[in-house]
Every structure is written in structure tokens, then in C-alpha cells.
Scaffold this motif. Structure first.
Motif, PDB file in Angstrom:
ATOM      1  N   VAL A 201      67.469 123.069  27.886  1.00 49.07           N
ATOM      2  CA  VAL A 201      68.173 121.979  28.519  1.00 49.07           C
ATOM      3  C   VAL A 201      69.308 122.249  29.407  1.00 49.07           C
ATOM      4  O   VAL A 201      69.607 121.859  30.399  1.00 49.07           O
ATOM      5  N   VAL A 202      69.455 123.824  29.402  1.00 50.85           N
ATOM      6  CA  VAL A 202      70.429 124.535  30.201  1.00 50.85           C
ATOM      7  C   VAL A 202      69.820 124.399  31.557  1.00 50.85           C
ATOM      8  O   VAL A 202      70.426 124.070  32.718  1.00 50.85           O
ATOM      9  N   ALA A 203      68.378 124.725  31.962  1.00 47.40           N
ATOM     10  CA  ALA A 203      67.685 124.651  33.212  1.00 47.40           C
ATOM     11  C   ALA A 203      67.803 123.270  33.502  1.00 47.40           C
ATOM     12  O   ALA A 203      67.962 122.899  34.989  1.00 47.40           O
ATOM     13  N   ALA A 204      67.684 122.099  32.825  1.00 48.85           N
ATOM     14  CA  ALA A 204      67.415 120.812  33.385  1.00 48.85           C
ATOM     15  C   ALA A 204      68.907 120.358  33.686  1.00 48.85           C
ATOM     16  O   ALA A 204      68.907 119.688  34.800  1.00 48.85           O
ATOM     17  N   TYR A 205      69.864 120.767  33.230  1.00 52.78           N
ATOM     18  CA  TYR A 205      71.406 120.645  33.590  1.00 52.78           C
ATOM     19  C   TYR A 205      71.671 121.250  35.011  1.00 52.78           C
ATOM     20  O   TYR A 205      72.110 120.470  36.059  1.00 52.78           O
ATOM     21  N   LEU A 206      71.245 122.539  35.072  1.00 56.45           N
ATOM     22  CA  LEU A 206      71.339 123.272  36.312  1.00 56.45           C
ATOM     23  C   LEU A 206      70.730 122.716  37.465  1.00 56.45           C
ATOM     24  O   LEU A 206      71.213 122.645  38.651  1.00 56.45           O
ATOM     25  N   LEU A 207      69.549 122.396  37.401  1.00 59.68           N
ATOM     26  CA  LEU A 207      68.508 122.040  38.387  1.00 59.68           C
ATOM     27  C   LEU A 207      68.590 120.611  38.610  1.00 59.68           C
ATOM     28  O   LEU A 207      68.010 120.295  39.639  1.00 59.68           O
ATOM     29  N   SER A 208      69.305 119.763  37.779  1.00 63.56           N
ATOM     30  CA  SER A 208      69.484 118.627  38.117  1.00 63.56           C
ATOM     31  C   SER A 208      71.025 118.398  39.050  1.00 63.56           C
ATOM     32  O   SER A 208      71.381 117.070  39.344  1.00 63.56           O
ATOM     33  N   GLY A 209      71.503 119.519  39.446  1.00 60.90           N
ATOM     34  CA  GLY A 209      72.962 119.380  40.331  1.00 60.90           C
ATOM     35  C   GLY A 209      72.798 118.472  41.442  1.00 60.90           C
ATOM     36  O   GLY A 209      73.772 117.765  41.692  1.00 60.90           O
ATOM     37  N   PRO A 210      71.759 118.768  42.424  1.00 58.13           N
ATOM     38  CA  PRO A 210      71.809 117.835  43.370  1.00 58.13           C
ATOM     39  C   PRO A 210      71.836 116.272  43.258  1.00 58.13           C
ATOM     40  O   PRO A 210      72.500 115.830  43.789  1.00 58.13           O
ATOM     41  N   GLU A 211      71.026 115.947  42.378  1.00 53.01           N
ATOM     42  CA  GLU A 211      71.040 114.520  41.837  1.00 53.01           C
ATOM     43  C   GLU A 211      72.440 114.181  41.281  1.00 53.01           C
ATOM     44  O   GLU A 211      73.024 112.974  41.647  1.00 53.01           O
ATOM     45  N   ARG A 212      72.965 114.739  40.352  1.00 51.50           N
ATOM     46  CA  ARG A 212      74.266 114.749  39.828  1.00 51.50           C
ATOM     47  C   ARG A 212      75.459 114.666  40.868  1.00 51.50           C
ATOM     48  O   ARG A 212      76.309 113.564  40.808  1.00 51.50           O
ATOM     49  N   LYS A 213      75.418 115.410  41.690  1.00 59.31           N
ATOM     50  CA  LYS A 213      76.413 115.230  42.857  1.00 59.31           C
ATOM     51  C   LYS A 213      76.392 114.431  43.725  1.00 59.31           C
ATOM     52  O   LYS A 213      77.302 113.599  44.173  1.00 59.31           O
ATOM     53  N   ALA A 214      75.038 114.110  44.146  1.00 61.22           N
ATOM     54  CA  ALA A 214      74.688 112.825  44.934  1.00 61.22           C
ATOM     55  C   ALA A 214      75.344 111.378  44.212  1.00 61.22           C
ATOM     56  O   ALA A 214      75.923 110.274  44.826  1.00 61.22           O
ATOM     57  N   ARG A 215      74.996 111.346  43.177  1.00 59.99           N
ATOM     58  CA  ARG A 215      75.577 110.146  42.300  1.00 59.99           C
ATOM     59  C   ARG A 215      76.924 109.959  42.185  1.00 59.99           C
ATOM     60  O   ARG A 215      77.580 109.050  42.224  1.00 59.99           O
ATOM     61  N   ALA A 216      77.772 111.348  41.999  1.00 58.31           N
ATOM     62  CA  ALA A 216      79.069 111.197  41.908  1.00 58.31           C
ATOM     63  C   ALA A 216      79.646 110.793  43.416  1.00 58.31           C
ATOM     64  O   ALA A 216      80.760 110.087  43.242  1.00 58.31           O
ATOM     65  N   LEU A 217      79.144 111.177  44.378  1.00 58.16           N
ATOM     66  CA  LEU A 217      79.566 110.885  45.744  1.00 58.16           C
ATOM     67  C   LEU A 217      79.454 109.292  45.975  1.00 58.16           C
ATOM     68  O   LEU A 217      79.953 108.852  46.770  1.00 58.16           O
ATOM     69  N   ARG A 218      78.284 108.699  45.377  1.00 55.02           N
ATOM     70  CA  ARG A 218      78.140 107.487  45.418  1.00 55.02           C
ATOM     71  C   ARG A 218      78.923 106.479  44.657  1.00 55.02           C
ATOM     72  O   ARG A 218      79.278 105.279  44.929  1.00 55.02           O
ATOM     73  N   ARG A 219      79.836 107.074  43.795  1.00 59.19           N
ATOM     74  CA  ARG A 219      80.724 106.253  42.944  1.00 59.19           C
ATOM     75  C   ARG A 219      82.085 105.724  43.846  1.00 59.19           C
ATOM     76  O   ARG A 219      82.572 106.466  44.631  1.00 59.19           O
ATOM     77  N   PRO A 220      82.217 104.502  43.887  1.00 58.92           N
ATOM     78  CA  PRO A 220      83.400 103.906  44.294  1.00 58.92           C
ATOM     79  C   PRO A 220      84.863 104.680  44.293  1.00 58.92           C
ATOM     80  O   PRO A 220      85.056 104.892  42.861  1.00 58.92           O
ATOM     81  N   VAL A 221      85.675 104.529  45.067  1.00 59.03           N
ATOM     82  CA  VAL A 221      86.894 105.299  44.964  1.00 59.03           C
ATOM     83  C   VAL A 221      87.820 104.324  44.436  1.00 59.03           C
ATOM     84  O   VAL A 221      88.090 103.659  45.377  1.00 59.03           O
ATOM     85  N   GLN A 222      88.355 104.315  43.169  1.00 61.98           N
ATOM     86  CA  GLN A 222      89.503 103.263  43.074  1.00 61.98           C
ATOM     87  C   GLN A 222      90.586 103.742  43.444  1.00 61.98           C
ATOM     88  O   GLN A 222      91.207 104.854  43.203  1.00 61.98           O
ATOM     89  N   SER A 223      91.259 102.679  44.124  1.00 59.72           N
ATOM     90  CA  SER A 223      92.746 102.917  44.554  1.00 59.72           C
ATOM     91  C   SER A 223      93.749 102.916  43.253  1.00 59.72           C
ATOM     92  O   SER A 223      93.535 102.143  42.290  1.00 59.72           O
ATOM     93  N   PRO A 224      94.598 103.660  43.378  1.00 59.69           N
ATOM     94  CA  PRO A 224      95.797 104.075  42.377  1.00 59.69           C
ATOM     95  C   PRO A 224      96.444 102.539  42.359  1.00 59.69           C
ATOM     96  O   PRO A 224      96.804 102.082  43.324  1.00 59.69           O
ATOM     97  N   ARG A 225      96.663 101.963  41.300  1.00 61.36           N
ATOM     98  CA  ARG A 225      97.560 100.982  41.069  1.00 61.36           C
ATOM     99  C   ARG A 225      98.982 101.076  41.114  1.00 61.36           C
ATOM    100  O   ARG A 225      99.472 101.793  40.362  1.00 61.36           O
ATOM    101  N   LEU A 226      99.808 100.259  41.786  1.00 58.13           N
ATOM    102  CA  LEU A 226     101.090 100.501  41.698  1.00 58.13           C
ATOM    103  C   LEU A 226     101.793  99.449  41.298  1.00 58.13           C
ATOM    104  O   LEU A 226     101.291  98.440  41.125  1.00 58.13           O
ATOM    105  N   PRO A 227     103.016  99.869  40.598  1.00 65.60           N
ATOM    106  CA  PRO A 227     103.534  98.781  39.696  1.00 65.60           C
ATOM    107  C   PRO A 227     104.469  97.824  40.527  1.00 65.60           C
ATOM    108  O   PRO A 227     104.778  98.028  41.527  1.00 65.60           O
ATOM    109  N   SER A 228     104.284  96.439  40.010  1.00 67.11           N
ATOM    110  CA  SER A 228     104.770  95.459  41.110  1.00 67.11           C
ATOM    111  C   SER A 228     106.307  95.469  40.684  1.00 67.11           C
ATOM    112  O   SER A 228     106.777  95.707  39.734  1.00 67.11           O
TER     113      SER A 228
END
Length: 228
Positions: A201-228
Motif C-alpha cells: 500500500v505504501v509503494a502504491a501511494y508513493l509511486l502514484s505521486g505523478p498522477e495524484r499531482k497531475a490531478r491536483a493541478l487540474r482542479r479548478p481554483v475557487q476564488s474566495p468569496r467576499l462578504p457583500s
């Protein structure tokens, strides 16, 4: 005038046809299992002296057994029982890429062996009162359990559909042997099975690093909500 070696029609390095990955993987894992059989043949011919080089928990000289234990088996029945799972699971491991196969195997081999060295005496009851019983852990089953755990969880880390399918199929076919991580069967190293599975399990987590990082970069960045 200088000339290059070769002859008309000769294929250069870039033109040479590479062997398919599944062929390379198949040859690699078959060679490994053949090596196990050759070692057991030599061990049988020399009175099983090699078997003393397994993992002896919490003994300083027993640490060397981490390197040798997966290559040693107590007898032919032990080796035969490990050969088919090693061939099947090892081959499936190579399909994730030879570099990943090598690194995953190294992690399971070393980390799983170290875990066995640490907990190998847990649950061992000596029949002789007042005498400490030493255990000697050998066999490729810890490596096999590591490969099994790796294959089951790797796809869920990478989110690759084919690797998820492989993981599900492996779980359905071989998931039952995961009960081997539990104590209960005398003479069976459940400690080695458990340590190998955790290392997988440790090896699977460590060696899946490139895919996990690529997936994190594809996530849309949410703009902070400002109070109206």
C-alpha cells in the motif's frame, strides 16, 4: 573523408523495434520464478543450509535475512504454493511499467522485510516454559502479498480506469488470501504477510505521486468569496 559504420538498410537505434511491454514483463517475472527454483534446487542438494539465512526478528544478524528471505523456501511444496501467485501477480505488476515494478518490488522487499524483522515474534508461543523461541521467516509470500495489495489499491490512487479494473479483478480472484495477514495457522508467517501488504500500500501511494499531482493541478481554483 570519414565514414560511418553500417550498411545500407541497417536499422539505427531509433528504428529498432522494441519488444512489447508485456513480453518484457513476462520474461522478467518468469526469470525471477526460475531463479527461485534454481535456488531451491541448490538448497535441497546442500541440506537446506540456505534456509538459515531468513529473517530472525529483533536479532542484529537477522537483518541480513531481509535481503535473502524472499528467495528461500522451506521445501518444494512451499515454493510450488508461491510460484503461481508470483507469476500472475508479478506479471500484472509489470504492466504498470517496468520502472514502477522495480521500485515497488524494492519497497515491498525492504520495507516488508523490516516490518517482519520488527514484529516477527509477535504471537509466537514457545512450548517450552522459560525458553525463548527464535523464529526464522523465509519465502516469497511477503513479496506476493505486497504485490497483491499494490495492485488492489494502485488504481484508486491513480484514478486510471484500467488499473482500477485490474485491482478489482485481482481482489475478486485473490482477495481471499488476504486472510493470511491474520494469525491462526501454525508455521505460517502472517507477520510477513501483513508487513508485505502494508508495504504494498505504501509503494502504491508513493509511486502514484505523478498522477495524484497531475490531478491536483487540474482542479479548478475557487476564488474566495467576499462578504457583500
Amino acid at each position: 573523408m570519414g565514414v560511418t559504420g553500417g550498411y545500407p538498410g541497417a536499422a539505427g537505434p531509433a528504428q529498432r523495434k522494441k519488444r512489447p511491454a508485456w513480453v518484457v514483463g513476462g520474461l522478467t517475472i518468469v526469470s525471477f520464478v526460475v531463479l527461485l527454483w534454481l535456488i531451491e534446487l541448490w538448497d535441497s542438494l546442500t541440506g537446506h543450509r540456505l534456509d538459515n539465512n531468513g529473517i530472525r526478528p529483533l536479532e542484529s544478524d537477522g537483518l541480513l535475512g531481509i535481503l535473502f528471505a524472499p528467495l528461500l523456501h522451506s521445501d518444494w511444496d512451499h515454493l510450488i504454493a508461491n510460484s503461481v501467485p508470483a507469476l500472475v501477480l508479478g506479471f500484472l505488476m509489470t504492466l504498470a511499467g517496468m520502472s514502477r515494478f522495480i521500485f515497488a518490488t524494492a519497497i515491498v522487499w525492504i520495507l516488508g522485510g523490516l516490518g517482519t524483522w520488527l514484529i516477527g515474534n509477535v504471537g509466537v508461543h514457545c512450548p517450552y516454559v522459560g525458553v525463548s523461541c527464535e523464529t526464522n521467516h523465509i519465502g516469497a509470500s511477503g513479496l506476493i502479498f505486497g504485490w497483491l495489495a499494490f495492485l488492489i489499491v494502485f488504481g484508486f490512487f491513480t484514478r486510471n480506469i484500467w488499473e482500477i479494473v485490474i485491482g478489482v479483478v485481482v481482489l475478486l480472484l485473490y482477495g481471499g488470501i488476504l486472510l493470511g495477514v491474520l494469525p491462526g495457522t501454525p508455521g505460517v508467517s502472517w507477520q510477513g504477510h501483513l508487513s508485505g501488504a502494508v508495504a504494498g500500500v505504501v509503494a502504491a501511494y508513493l509511486l502514484s505521486g505523478p498522477e495524484r499531482k497531475a490531478r491536483a493541478l487540474r482542479r479548478p481554483v475557487q476564488s474566495p468569496r467576499l462578504p457583500s
